[in-house]
Scaffold this active site. Structure first.
Site, short mmCIF file in Angstrom:
data_model
loop_
_atom_site.label_atom_id
_atom_site.label_comp_id
_atom_site.label_asym_id
_atom_site.label_seq_id
_atom_site.Cartn_x
_atom_site.Cartn_y
_atom_site.Cartn_z
N GLU A 1 0.83 -1.09 -0.05
CA GLU A 1 0.06 -0.09 -0.11
C GLU A 1 0.79 1.16 -0.11
OE1 GLU A 1 -3.98 1.46 2.47
OE2 GLU A 1 -2.28 0.68 3.73
N GLU B 1 -8.48 10.41 3.00
CA GLU B 1 -8.71 9.65 3.95
C GLU B 1 -9.07 10.05 5.18
OE1 GLU B 1 -6.52 5.58 5.85
OE2 GLU B 1 -5.93 6.57 4.26
#
Length: 294
Positions: free
Chosen positions: A122, A213
């Site tokens: 990620e 996010e």
């Protein structure tokens, strides 16, 4: 953060006039935009939420999207491409976090070490963030200058967390901009090359988005994404898997100053000037050019 094996199912209607605190919590979850992925107006989009926040994600025209959230929980969403590549990305918009939040080019790759158990990576190129610097607690891996600013490179490990392949343990790669901004140009080749030079291998690209996010915070963003130049890079050439018997471990230097490479990181080889010890695993020679923490 991106397991899409199931969608949230709407709860039954609330009975009675007076709602309990549990009712309020369930109501907040029902008011969130369900997790989804797909294509909208020529761009790939990804939206994921754990259901803990009152969060709304909206795909707008072209590469634009908006998101607002409150009341806690974890969420991440944005627009971009699938697969990711070493493209040059431009973006603009507004970003108003209140608490722990990131605005970043965000993506996933698979199988950074093809001969090992399938893994995922990620990655984040963080352009802006709220009250928490995402590099806190991560291992420093160097720095790179891009578009007139310094980005600091870090690596961290996530254990038994949601991923594109379900619950997994995986590496996170970070590039965090010293001077925050909301709008500009990001050449992903710069960061892919910098991570690779630091022993942080990527593998085969999955999706890549300019994402917002939020983590137990509140805020809003409206971001417009453009770009797409460049192509999906071939994974960096990798040494062949060791044959039996495996080469003996490389003896790490005596403990002292300096930092050691993380598991899967490079720890030696002809011409290597980086760390030669491992914070996890042992340093094993793959060939004369490359040794790795395994």
């Amino acid at each position: 953060m991106v397991c899409f094996s199931s969608l949230f199912v709407a709860a039954s209607a609330i009975a009675g006039v007076f709602a309990s605190p549990v009712d309020h919590e369930q109501l907040a979850k029902r008011q969130s935009t369900p997790s989804s992925q797909g294509t909208h107006d020529g761009y790939f989009y990804s939206w994921w939420t754990d259901g803990g926040a009152a969060a709304t994600y909206t795909n707008l025209a072209g590469g634009e999207y908006s998101v607002s959230w409150s009341n806690g929980g974890n969420l991440v969403g944005g627009k971009g491409w699938n697969p990711g590549s070493a493209r040059t990305i431009t973006y603009s918009g507004t970003y108003n976090p209140n608490g722990n939040s990131y605005l970043a080019v965000y993506g996933w790759t698979r199988n950074p070490q093809p001969w090992l158990t399938p893994l995922v990576v990620e990655y984040y190129v963080v352009e802006n963030f709220g009250t928490y610097n995402p590099s806190s607690g991560a291992t420093a891996r160097g720095q790179v200058t891009h578009d007139g600013a310094l980005y600091r490179l870090f690596e961290s490990t996530r254990t038994n967390q949601p991923s594109i392949d379900g619950t997994a343990t995986f590496q996170q790669y970070w590039a965090v901009r010293d001077v925050k901004r909301t709008g500009g140009t990001v050449n992903m080749a710069t960061f892919f090359n910098a991570w690779t030079a630091a022993g942080m291998r990527l593998g085969t690209h999955n999706y890549q988005v300019v994402a917002t996010e939020g983590y137990f915070s509140s805020g809003s963003a409206r971001i417009n994404v453009a770009g797409g130049g460049g192509s999906t890079p071939s994974p960096p050439s990798t040494p062949s898997p060791p044959t039996t018997p495996s080469p003996p471990p490389v003896t790490p230097p005596p403990s002292g100053g300096g930092s050691c490479a993380a598991r899967w990181g490079q720890c030696g080889g002809s011409g290597w000037n980086g760390a030669t010890c491992c914070s996890a695993g042992t340093c094993q020679a793959q060939n004369q050019w490359y040794s790795q923490c395994l």
